[in-house]
Design a protein around this motif. Structure first.
Motif, PDB file in Angstrom:
ATOM      1  N   ARG A 233       2.784   0.986   3.461  1.00 58.40           N
ATOM      2  CA  ARG A 233       2.900  -0.386   4.365  1.00 58.40           C
ATOM      3  C   ARG A 233       3.121  -1.338   3.524  1.00 58.40           C
ATOM      4  O   ARG A 233       2.709  -1.537   2.400  1.00 58.40           O
ATOM      5  CB  ARG A 233       1.819  -0.407   5.251  1.00 58.40           C
TER       6      ARG A 233
ATOM      7  N   ILE B  23       2.126  -5.312   3.929  1.00 55.32           N
ATOM      8  CA  ILE B  23       1.381  -6.225   4.752  1.00 55.32           C
ATOM      9  C   ILE B  23       1.689  -7.661   4.265  1.00 55.32           C
ATOM     10  O   ILE B  23       1.658  -7.980   2.856  1.00 55.32           O
ATOM     11  CB  ILE B  23      -0.179  -6.029   4.302  1.00 55.32           C
TER      12      ILE B  23
ATOM     13  N   VAL C 219       1.582  -6.125   9.407  1.00 54.70           N
ATOM     14  CA  VAL C 219       1.691  -4.564   8.890  1.00 54.70           C
ATOM     15  C   VAL C 219       2.924  -4.115   9.258  1.00 54.70           C
ATOM     16  O   VAL C 219       3.265  -3.869  10.445  1.00 54.70           O
ATOM     17  CB  VAL C 219       0.403  -3.761   9.457  1.00 54.70           C
TER      18      VAL C 219
ATOM     19  N   GLU D 238       0.970  -0.853   0.070  1.00 54.62           N
ATOM     20  CA  GLU D 238       0.061  -0.016   0.277  1.00 54.62           C
ATOM     21  C   GLU D 238       0.809   1.142   0.164  1.00 54.62           C
ATOM     22  O   GLU D 238       1.456   1.628   0.886  1.00 54.62           O
ATOM     23  CB  GLU D 238      -0.890  -0.071   1.283  1.00 54.62           C
TER      24      GLU D 238
END
Length: 416
Positions: free
Chosen positions: A113, A115, A125, A71
């Motif tokens: 991030r 994940i 995360v 992300e």
């Protein structure tokens, strides 16, 4: 250019893959920025043992079941890129390239991030750090990747606990620190040909791996034949392009299997040059089913060993794919880009290295115009001794032999 090669613009980039965590599942993308390290965020994280030795699928096959999700950025501009769940074009996974994510430049610096997901595990995360935390002397350590010690920053105890729970062994997660990991000089052209110091992150050795669809199709065809002949009751179904973990997949209607073996210099869209460093010798990882994490006993390695032991410098290893280095960074590589072959030579690549920091390759094995191994130059004929040399040697020998004989003759016959 060889007669069997496609004309300019007939070769296209048909697939792009980024592997955020070394030896974990890959992400198929529409485009990715090219950084000094390779494709943006490719092999930017690594898993190690407590003593900072790299951990890969070679030793723990279920690492292929760790699915990274990126992300990048925040809010409406956030880019989400998720790992593959099946080979492209199979099991309904026929997502068109236009619907795939694009990895922007300086992706890590934008914030976001990583994940990690895995079967029967909660998501892990890992927030992107401020760039300053990746600079030298910010808690970095050295992680051993083969013979290289690569600087990384530990992602903490929560990540270590998550990895141990899933993998069943103590492990730690590291992100690449802002230090240069040089490429081997024997496989790298002259520094003057690059806009930056040639380097990579946590990849085995090189920043890019390129493979053609024609070569993958050839492997799949040979596997199908072996299924009919050998594996009738338990056919091999797990082999696809994903087994070989390329970054760049290329295709052309005219391209024959393994044509990429002979590439030396290529260009993307007539603008961005890339150099072919070497062939990629394959270990046992392609035998691991990338979607189940279960090793097959033999394939595809057994099939590859029957016809891909093609590098004289690695006679007992099969070769699939070509290692590539980009001459510049700060541009974007996209599916649909055209590829031009700037130079090539049959049979030139060798695991001992052909570049050696030079502007042009220096073949380890010399070949003729047809690509066949050239015979070694004839040994020079030994020089014939001159008459003076013969007389001088004969005189020296006589000077050594005759005096003792003469003395014995005098003593025997008492002639003096």
């Amino acid at each position: 250019m060889a007669a069997n090669m496609p004309v300019d613009d007939d070769i296209t980039v048909s697939g792009l893959y980024v592997y955020p965590v070394k030896s974990c599942r890959g992400i198929r993308v529409k485009s990715a920025a090219v950084s000094e390290l390779g494709l943006e965020l490719d092999r930017f994280w690594i898993i190690s043992s407590p003593d900072r030795q790299q951990v890969t699928q070679r030793g723990i096959s279920k690492m292929s079941m760790i699915l990274p999700r990126l992300e990048i950025g925040e809010g409406e501009d956030c880019v989400v890129a998720e790992a593959l769940t099946s080979p492209p074009g199979k099991d309904g996974n026929d997502i068109p390239p236009s619907a795939l994510p694009s990895i922007p430049s300086d992706a890590y610096g934008r914030g976001g991030r990583l994940i990690l997901n895995a079967p029967n595990m909660p998501p892990l995360v890992i927030p992107f750090r401020p760039r300053a935390e990746l600079t030298k002397n910010s808690g970095e350590s050295r992680i051993t990747v083969w013979t290289w010690d690569v600087a990384g920053v530990d992602e903490g105890e929560e990540a270590a606990a998550w990895l141990q729970d899933f993998l069943g062994v103590p492990a730690r997660l590291w992100v690449k620190a802002n230090t240069v990991r040089d490429l081997p000089v024997n496989h790298t052209p002259a520094r003057a040909l690059f806009s930056h110091e040639p380097q990579t992150a946590f990849a085995d050795v090189f920043p890019f791996l390129m493979l053609s669809e024609a070569s993958v199709a050839d492997i799949e065809s040979r596997i199908k034949q072996r299924n009919a002949e050998i594996y009738k009751d338990n056919p091999i179904t797990h082999v696809s392009v994903i087994n070989f973990r390329p970054n760049i997949v290329i295709s052309s209607p005219q391209m024959k299997p393994w044509a990429e073996d002979d590439f030396l210099q290529i260009s993307i869209n007539h603008t961005h040059d890339m150099y072919i460093a070497s062939r990629c010798t394959r270990c046992v990882m392609p035998t691991n089913n990338p979607f189940t994490g279960i090793f097959h006993k033999n394939e595809p390695t057994a099939t590859l060993m029957t016809f891909r032991r093609v590098d004289a410098g690695a006679k007992y290893k099969a070769c699939v794919g070509m290692n590539v280095v980009a001459a510049t960074h700060g541009w974007t590589l996209s599916v649909g880009d055209t590829l031009q072959v700037r130079s090539q030579q049959a049979g030139i690549h060798h695991q001992d290295g052909i570049w050696n920091g030079k502007d042009v390759p220096d073949p380890v094995i010399k070949r003729d115009a047809n690509g066949d191994e050239a015979p070694p130059p004839p040994s020079p004929s030994p020089k014939q001794p001159t008459a003076f040399t013969v007389i001088w040697v004969a005189s020296a020998v006589m000077a050594i032999i005759l005096p003792p004989l003469f003395a014995q003759w005098v003593e025997h016959y008492d002639v003096i």
